[in-house]
Design an enzyme around this catalytic site. Structure first.
Site, PDB file in Angstrom:
ATOM      1  N   CYS A 117       5.009   0.528  -3.372  1.00  0.00           N
ATOM      2  CA  CYS A 117       4.770   1.965  -3.187  1.00  0.00           C
ATOM      3  C   CYS A 117       6.022   2.702  -2.707  1.00  0.00           C
ATOM      4  O   CYS A 117       6.047   3.934  -2.672  1.00  0.00           O
ATOM      5  CB  CYS A 117       3.605   2.187  -2.234  1.00  0.00           C
ATOM      6  SG  CYS A 117       2.085   1.436  -2.841  1.00  0.00           S
ATOM      7  N   HIS A 258       4.141   9.413   0.003  1.00  0.00           N
ATOM      8  CA  HIS A 258       3.385   8.516  -0.872  1.00  0.00           C
ATOM      9  C   HIS A 258       1.902   8.746  -0.579  1.00  0.00           C
ATOM     10  O   HIS A 258       1.477   8.755   0.583  1.00  0.00           O
ATOM     11  CB  HIS A 258       3.793   7.070  -0.591  1.00  0.00           C
ATOM     12  CG  HIS A 258       2.846   6.067  -1.160  1.00  0.00           C
ATOM     13  ND1 HIS A 258       2.429   6.103  -2.472  1.00  0.00           N
ATOM     14  CD2 HIS A 258       2.213   5.016  -0.588  1.00  0.00           C
ATOM     15  CE1 HIS A 258       1.577   5.117  -2.681  1.00  0.00           C
ATOM     16  NE2 HIS A 258       1.431   4.449  -1.563  1.00  0.00           N
ATOM     17  N   ASN A 288      -4.392   6.045  -4.576  1.00  0.00           N
ATOM     18  CA  ASN A 288      -3.031   5.543  -4.381  1.00  0.00           C
ATOM     19  C   ASN A 288      -2.526   4.978  -5.711  1.00  0.00           C
ATOM     20  O   ASN A 288      -2.997   3.942  -6.158  1.00  0.00           O
ATOM     21  CB  ASN A 288      -3.079   4.462  -3.287  1.00  0.00           C
ATOM     22  CG  ASN A 288      -1.736   3.803  -3.044  1.00  0.00           C
ATOM     23  OD1 ASN A 288      -0.818   3.912  -3.844  1.00  0.00           O
ATOM     24  ND2 ASN A 288      -1.632   3.094  -1.926  1.00  0.00           N
TER      25      ASN A 288
HETATM   26  N1  COA Z   1     -17.243   1.063   2.123  1.00  0.00           N
HETATM   27  C1  COA Z   1     -18.044   0.946   3.191  1.00  0.00           C
HETATM   28  N2  COA Z   1     -17.737   0.200   4.264  1.00  0.00           N
HETATM   29  C2  COA Z   1     -16.559  -0.455   4.243  1.00  0.00           C
HETATM   30  C3  COA Z   1     -15.666  -0.375   3.151  1.00  0.00           C
HETATM   31  C4  COA Z   1     -16.042   0.425   2.056  1.00  0.00           C
HETATM   32  N3  COA Z   1     -15.255   0.585   0.974  1.00  0.00           N
HETATM   33  N4  COA Z   1     -14.576  -1.111   3.422  1.00  0.00           N
HETATM   34  C5  COA Z   1     -14.751  -1.633   4.637  1.00  0.00           C
HETATM   35  N5  COA Z   1     -15.958  -1.247   5.120  1.00  0.00           N
HETATM   36  C6  COA Z   1     -16.567  -1.581   6.428  1.00  0.00           C
HETATM   37  C7  COA Z   1     -16.040  -2.871   6.979  1.00  0.00           C
HETATM   38  O1  COA Z   1     -16.794  -3.958   6.479  1.00  0.00           O
HETATM   39  C8  COA Z   1     -16.231  -2.667   8.451  1.00  0.00           C
HETATM   40  O2  COA Z   1     -17.573  -2.880   8.771  1.00  0.00           O
HETATM   41  P1  COA Z   1     -17.980  -3.597  10.169  1.00  0.00           P
HETATM   42  O3  COA Z   1     -17.507  -2.642  11.236  1.00  0.00           O
HETATM   43  O4  COA Z   1     -19.454  -3.675  10.037  1.00  0.00           O
HETATM   44  O5  COA Z   1     -17.266  -4.895  10.151  1.00  0.00           O
HETATM   45  C9  COA Z   1     -15.960  -1.186   8.654  1.00  0.00           C
HETATM   46  O6  COA Z   1     -16.171  -0.582   7.370  1.00  0.00           O
HETATM   47  C10 COA Z   1     -14.564  -0.886   9.124  1.00  0.00           C
HETATM   48  O7  COA Z   1     -13.658  -1.604   8.298  1.00  0.00           O
HETATM   49  P2  COA Z   1     -12.116  -1.582   8.524  1.00  0.00           P
HETATM   50  O8  COA Z   1     -11.434  -2.413   7.493  1.00  0.00           O
HETATM   51  O9  COA Z   1     -11.867  -1.876   9.964  1.00  0.00           O
HETATM   52  O10 COA Z   1     -11.844  -0.046   8.237  1.00  0.00           O
HETATM   53  P3  COA Z   1     -10.592   0.828   8.582  1.00  0.00           P
HETATM   54  O11 COA Z   1     -10.968   1.916   9.463  1.00  0.00           O
HETATM   55  O12 COA Z   1      -9.370   0.021   8.913  1.00  0.00           O
HETATM   56  O13 COA Z   1     -10.318   1.502   7.136  1.00  0.00           O
HETATM   57  C11 COA Z   1      -8.804   1.348   5.317  1.00  0.00           C
HETATM   58  C12 COA Z   1      -9.936   0.688   6.067  1.00  0.00           C
HETATM   59  C13 COA Z   1      -8.368   0.429   4.177  1.00  0.00           C
HETATM   60  C14 COA Z   1      -9.294   2.679   4.724  1.00  0.00           C
HETATM   61  C15 COA Z   1      -7.645   1.632   6.319  1.00  0.00           C
HETATM   62  O14 COA Z   1      -7.353   0.477   7.056  1.00  0.00           O
HETATM   63  C16 COA Z   1      -6.394   2.079   5.626  1.00  0.00           C
HETATM   64  O15 COA Z   1      -6.360   3.109   4.991  1.00  0.00           O
HETATM   65  N6  COA Z   1      -5.279   1.326   5.757  1.00  0.00           N
HETATM   66  C17 COA Z   1      -4.062   1.628   5.072  1.00  0.00           C
HETATM   67  C18 COA Z   1      -4.152   1.049   3.695  1.00  0.00           C
HETATM   68  C19 COA Z   1      -3.124   1.579   2.743  1.00  0.00           C
HETATM   69  O16 COA Z   1      -2.853   2.753   2.708  1.00  0.00           O
HETATM   70  N7  COA Z   1      -2.565   0.667   1.932  1.00  0.00           N
HETATM   71  C20 COA Z   1      -1.621   0.975   0.928  1.00  0.00           C
HETATM   72  C21 COA Z   1      -0.312   1.295   1.554  1.00  0.00           C
HETATM   73  S1  COA Z   1       0.842   1.546   0.322  1.00  0.00           S
END
Ligand code: COA
Length: 333
Positions: A117, A258, A288
């Protein structure tokens, strides 16, 4: 300030292309257990474009490139260099030369660059070196990715994030210098936070002679770590690039990050004290799109008339590697 050996650089055209098929969060929630509310609240994404099997990276990239070339007013045969930033090539030996052929850019040398990215910002900085030194005058920089081919569609933590697309810019030697500063960074110690890694399978040819035959494993990500990394490192690298440009965040007309996650965009803007109305964001519609996201958002903003000649843009790419970088430029000649 340029010394006698250095040439100014201008970004004189932009273009983009996306697949026609759009999948919204409601549609996606019929495939994996998720919801429109969850995805919108955590990421800001509402829909994404997805490439079917007939679409290739080179096709999307070529379409984006044609639009950028037309805007810049040059001919494909004027191009000296094509740099394609992609992590999802049609051909691991390189996809840029297919684009060179499809454009009829017969004079241009073409190569791929991989930095996930961050790829577009890394490619822009790479292209700039050839122009600065007077080696090349007209360079096409493309960011294009079809990450839907490498997403684990059973992993709701990642498959909701990504979409497909391409964006391109034309960079030209110019009497005035519009590329005001840049800064690039890598940290391989955190490589395992975000990977699309080759999985070797041993294959014995003869006793004692084993090679590996395998394939790339779909994307794995530690979302929380990547989030933390982005929110901390992106403001720092933009400030460093601004310092090199002798500018402050207050002087930035547009923050062009990005397009990974709206929460990341908001947090970075807040850290830099750049108000929301000066932040370019189109990730609600595309998700993304990896190396494509910055030139895709730039092109939309230029064509909507938001970005005007002379506007100062602070852009930053970040992602797998881990890698990150920023560039400060003024739009137009
Ligand atoms: N729909 C519903 N629930 C979901 C889910 C989805 N698509 N994905 C995860 N969950 C659930 C998880 O199972 C977890 O449930 P639990 O609390 O019962 O265990 C809960 O939601 C929280 O999950 P978590 O992974 O801790 O969420 P988060 O707040 O970290 O959000 C992202 C996840 C991916 C949105 C976030 O971490 C993020 O944006 N990170 C950056 C990723 C990124 O930009 N990557 C590319 C960079 S180039």
């Amino acid at each position: 300030m340029l010394n006698q050996l250095q040439t100014g650089i201008a970004i004189t055209g932009s273009g983009s292309a996306t697949p026609v098929v759009s999948l919204d969060n409601h549609g996606l929630s019929q495939w994996v257990e998720t919801s429109d509310e969850w995805i919108k609240a955590r990421t800001g994404i509402e829909r994404r474009r997805l490439a079917d099997a007939q679409v290739s990276v080179s096709q999307l990239a070529t379409e984006a490139a044609k639009n950028a070339i037309a805007m810049s007013g040059i001919a494909p045969t004027d191009l000296d260099l094509i740099v394609l930033a992609t992590s999802t090539p049609d051909d691991l030996f390189g996809t840029a030369s297919q684009i060179q052929h499809q454009l009829g850019a017969s004079k241009a040398v073409a190569f791929d660059l991989t930095a996930a990215c961050s790829g577009f910002v890394f490619a822009l900085a790479t292209a700039a070196q050839f122009i600065r030194t007077g080696v090349y005058q007209n360079v096409l920089v493309i960011g294009a990715d079809i990450l839907s081919r490498w997403v684990d569609w059973s992993d709701r933590g990642t498959c909701i994030l990504f979409g497909d697309g391409a964006g391109a810019i034309v960079m030209q030697a110019n009497t005035s210098d519009r590329l005001l500063g840049f800064e690039l960074r890598s940290d391989g110690t955190q490589n395992n936070c975000l990977q699309l890694a080759y999985q070797p399978q041993p294959k014995e040819l003869l006793p004692g002679v084993t090679v590996a035959q395998g394939t790339f494993h779909p994307i794995t990500m530690n979302g929380k770590e990547v989030y933390r990394f982005a929110v901390q490192k992106v403001p720092e690298v933009i400030e460093k690039a601004l310092h090199r440009a002798n500018l402050t965040a207050e002087q930035v007309d547009w923050l062009l990050l990005h397009q990974a996650n709206q929460r990341i965009l908001d947090a970075v803007a807040q850290r830099l004290k750049i108000p929301n109305e000066r932040v370019l964001s189109n990730l609600a519609n595309y998700g993304n799109t990896s190396a494509a996201s910055i030139p895709l958002a730039l092109d939309e903003a230029v064509r909507q008339g938001k970005v005007q000649p002379g506007n100062i843009i602070a852009t930053s790419g970040f992602g797998a590697g881990l890698s990150w970088g920023a560039a400060i430029f003024q739009w137009g000649r």
